[in-house]
Design a protein around this motif. Structure first.
Motif, PDB file in Angstrom:
ATOM      1  N   LEU A  72      78.521  36.812  16.064  1.00 59.64           N
ATOM      2  CA  LEU A  72      78.146  35.722  15.165  1.00 59.64           C
ATOM      3  C   LEU A  72      76.933  36.107  14.146  1.00 59.64           C
ATOM      4  O   LEU A  72      76.517  35.051  12.530  1.00 59.64           O
ATOM      5  N   GLY A  73      76.099  36.506  14.640  1.00 57.95           N
ATOM      6  CA  GLY A  73      74.687  36.280  13.930  1.00 57.95           C
ATOM      7  C   GLY A  73      74.619  37.438  12.768  1.00 57.95           C
ATOM      8  O   GLY A  73      74.825  36.927  12.283  1.00 57.95           O
ATOM      9  N   CYS A  74      75.754  38.341  12.888  1.00 58.48           N
ATOM     10  CA  CYS A  74      76.106  39.170  11.732  1.00 58.48           C
ATOM     11  C   CYS A  74      76.374  38.137  10.885  1.00 58.48           C
ATOM     12  O   CYS A  74      76.470  38.788   9.537  1.00 58.48           O
ATOM     13  N   ALA A  75      77.927  37.634  10.762  1.00 56.98           N
ATOM     14  CA  ALA A  75      78.606  36.902  10.055  1.00 56.98           C
ATOM     15  C   ALA A  75      77.209  35.522   9.177  1.00 56.98           C
ATOM     16  O   ALA A  75      78.208  36.016   7.895  1.00 56.98           O
ATOM     17  N   VAL A  76      76.684  35.236   9.483  1.00 55.83           N
ATOM     18  CA  VAL A  76      76.091  34.373   9.600  1.00 55.83           C
ATOM     19  C   VAL A  76      74.932  34.799   8.264  1.00 55.83           C
ATOM     20  O   VAL A  76      74.677  34.560   6.805  1.00 55.83           O
ATOM     21  N   LEU A  77      74.273  36.167   8.736  1.00 54.64           N
ATOM     22  CA  LEU A  77      73.285  36.613   7.577  1.00 54.64           C
ATOM     23  C   LEU A  77      74.503  37.080   6.574  1.00 54.64           C
ATOM     24  O   LEU A  77      73.669  37.568   5.465  1.00 54.64           O
ATOM     25  N   TRP A  78      74.743  37.974   6.919  1.00 53.80           N
ATOM     26  CA  TRP A  78      75.388  38.165   5.757  1.00 53.80           C
ATOM     27  C   TRP A  78      75.929  38.012   4.615  1.00 53.80           C
ATOM     28  O   TRP A  78      75.647  38.285   3.513  1.00 53.80           O
ATOM     29  N   LEU A  79      76.620  36.727   4.862  1.00 51.15           N
ATOM     30  CA  LEU A  79      76.667  35.558   3.457  1.00 51.15           C
ATOM     31  C   LEU A  79      75.275  34.909   3.299  1.00 51.15           C
ATOM     32  O   LEU A  79      75.386  35.438   1.361  1.00 51.15           O
ATOM     33  N   SER A  80      74.241  35.106   4.154  1.00 51.11           N
ATOM     34  CA  SER A  80      72.979  35.100   3.199  1.00 51.11           C
ATOM     35  C   SER A  80      72.453  36.483   2.683  1.00 51.11           C
ATOM     36  O   SER A  80      72.289  36.089   1.179  1.00 51.11           O
ATOM     37  N   GLU A  81      72.541  37.043   3.450  1.00 46.86           N
ATOM     38  CA  GLU A  81      72.024  38.340   2.486  1.00 46.86           C
ATOM     39  C   GLU A  81      72.359  39.068   1.312  1.00 46.86           C
ATOM     40  O   GLU A  81      72.049  39.631   0.868  1.00 46.86           O
ATOM     41  N   GLU A  82      73.871  39.141   1.238  1.00 46.93           N
ATOM     42  CA  GLU A  82      74.868  39.865   0.523  1.00 46.93           C
ATOM     43  C   GLU A  82      74.831  38.571  -0.597  1.00 46.93           C
ATOM     44  O   GLU A  82      75.920  39.211  -1.473  1.00 46.93           O
ATOM     45  N   LYS A  83      74.283  37.679  -0.224  1.00 44.72           N
ATOM     46  CA  LYS A  83      74.284  35.989  -1.555  1.00 44.72           C
ATOM     47  C   LYS A  83      75.814  35.399  -1.863  1.00 44.72           C
ATOM     48  O   LYS A  83      76.783  35.947  -3.267  1.00 44.72           O
ATOM     49  N   ILE A  84      76.665  36.073  -0.897  1.00 47.91           N
ATOM     50  CA  ILE A  84      78.508  35.407  -1.443  1.00 47.91           C
ATOM     51  C   ILE A  84      78.241  34.185  -1.906  1.00 47.91           C
ATOM     52  O   ILE A  84      77.731  33.363  -1.575  1.00 47.91           O
ATOM     53  N   PRO A  85      79.518  34.298  -3.345  1.00 44.67           N
ATOM     54  CA  PRO A  85      78.652  33.067  -3.956  1.00 44.67           C
ATOM     55  C   PRO A  85      80.349  31.735  -3.289  1.00 44.67           C
ATOM     56  O   PRO A  85      80.112  30.904  -3.844  1.00 44.67           O
ATOM     57  N   TRP A  86      80.811  32.701  -2.667  1.00 47.12           N
ATOM     58  CA  TRP A  86      81.611  31.764  -2.454  1.00 47.12           C
ATOM     59  C   TRP A  86      81.710  31.539  -0.653  1.00 47.12           C
ATOM     60  O   TRP A  86      82.961  30.993   0.460  1.00 47.12           O
ATOM     61  N   ALA A  87      80.499  31.291  -0.159  1.00 47.44           N
ATOM     62  CA  ALA A  87      80.326  31.398   1.469  1.00 47.44           C
ATOM     63  C   ALA A  87      80.345  29.960   1.449  1.00 47.44           C
ATOM     64  O   ALA A  87      81.088  30.081   2.963  1.00 47.44           O
ATOM     65  N   LYS A  88      79.940  28.985   0.757  1.00 48.29           N
ATOM     66  CA  LYS A  88      80.502  27.345   0.996  1.00 48.29           C
ATOM     67  C   LYS A  88      81.972  27.199   1.559  1.00 48.29           C
ATOM     68  O   LYS A  88      82.372  26.464   2.183  1.00 48.29           O
ATOM     69  N   GLU A  89      82.932  27.497   0.973  1.00 47.21           N
ATOM     70  CA  GLU A  89      84.546  27.651   0.614  1.00 47.21           C
ATOM     71  C   GLU A  89      84.494  28.499   1.917  1.00 47.21           C
ATOM     72  O   GLU A  89      85.831  28.261   2.042  1.00 47.21           O
TER      73      GLU A  89
END
Length: 162
Positions: A72-89
């Motif tokens: 899960l750590g990789c998933a959380v950090l990937w969302l942040s590091e890659e600046k995924i625009p749809w992260a909240k959805e």
């Protein structure tokens, strides 16, 4: 006549190939995909997904594309590091550390003392499978914990950011 049959066979074969390549195995929109354990790779760290009790998946809500993670750590950090625009959805899935079944990461209950593939230590459970005697952590707390651990790891490696 023989050439016409060959033509029909080629057309039928191409249409079948196109249909099969577009098929997602019957997976509903937002649902987790089947993991090919010991073959699929983590989107962030590129390690093979082998530990069935700590895997995570993130589903893009617009395209239904699945991103797989070994921790899960990789998933959380990937969302942040890659600046995924749809992260909240995004639909985020984690496996129950006791049963291995997929859980909605935002509603799961967590502990922070497990030995996980990337050493973030976070394990997900349902209220029924949650181990007795542990403090319950919720998703927002887990995200903060993972980012704190990563900041400490980066500091130890001399990778602090200004």
């Amino acid at each position: 006549m023989y050439g016409y049959r060959r033509y029909l066979f080629v057309i039928f074969s191409l249409l079948t190939l196109i249909f099969l390549s577009a098929c997602d195995g019957g997976r509903k929109k937002g649902e987790p995909a089947k993991v090919h354990w010991d073959r699929d790779m983590c989107e962030r760290c590129k390690m093979v997904l082998s530990e069935r009790k700590y895997a995570a998946q993130i589903v893009n809500p617009k395209t239904n594309k699945v991103y797989e993670f070994d921790d899960l750590g990789c998933a959380v950090l990937w969302l942040s590091e890659e600046k995924i625009p749809w992260a909240k959805e995004a639909k985020i899935w984690v496996t129950d550390a006791k049963t291995g079944k997929w859980l909605d990461a935002r509603t799961a209950e967590y502990t922070d003392d497990s030995i996980t593939p990337m050493a973030y230590g976070v394990a997900a459970f349902t209220p029924e499978t949650f181990p007795k005697g542990h403090r319950v952590l919720h998703f927002d707390e887990v995200v903060k914990l993972i980012k704190k651990i990563e900041a400490k790891n980066n500091e130890n490696r001399g990778l602090t950011q200004p």
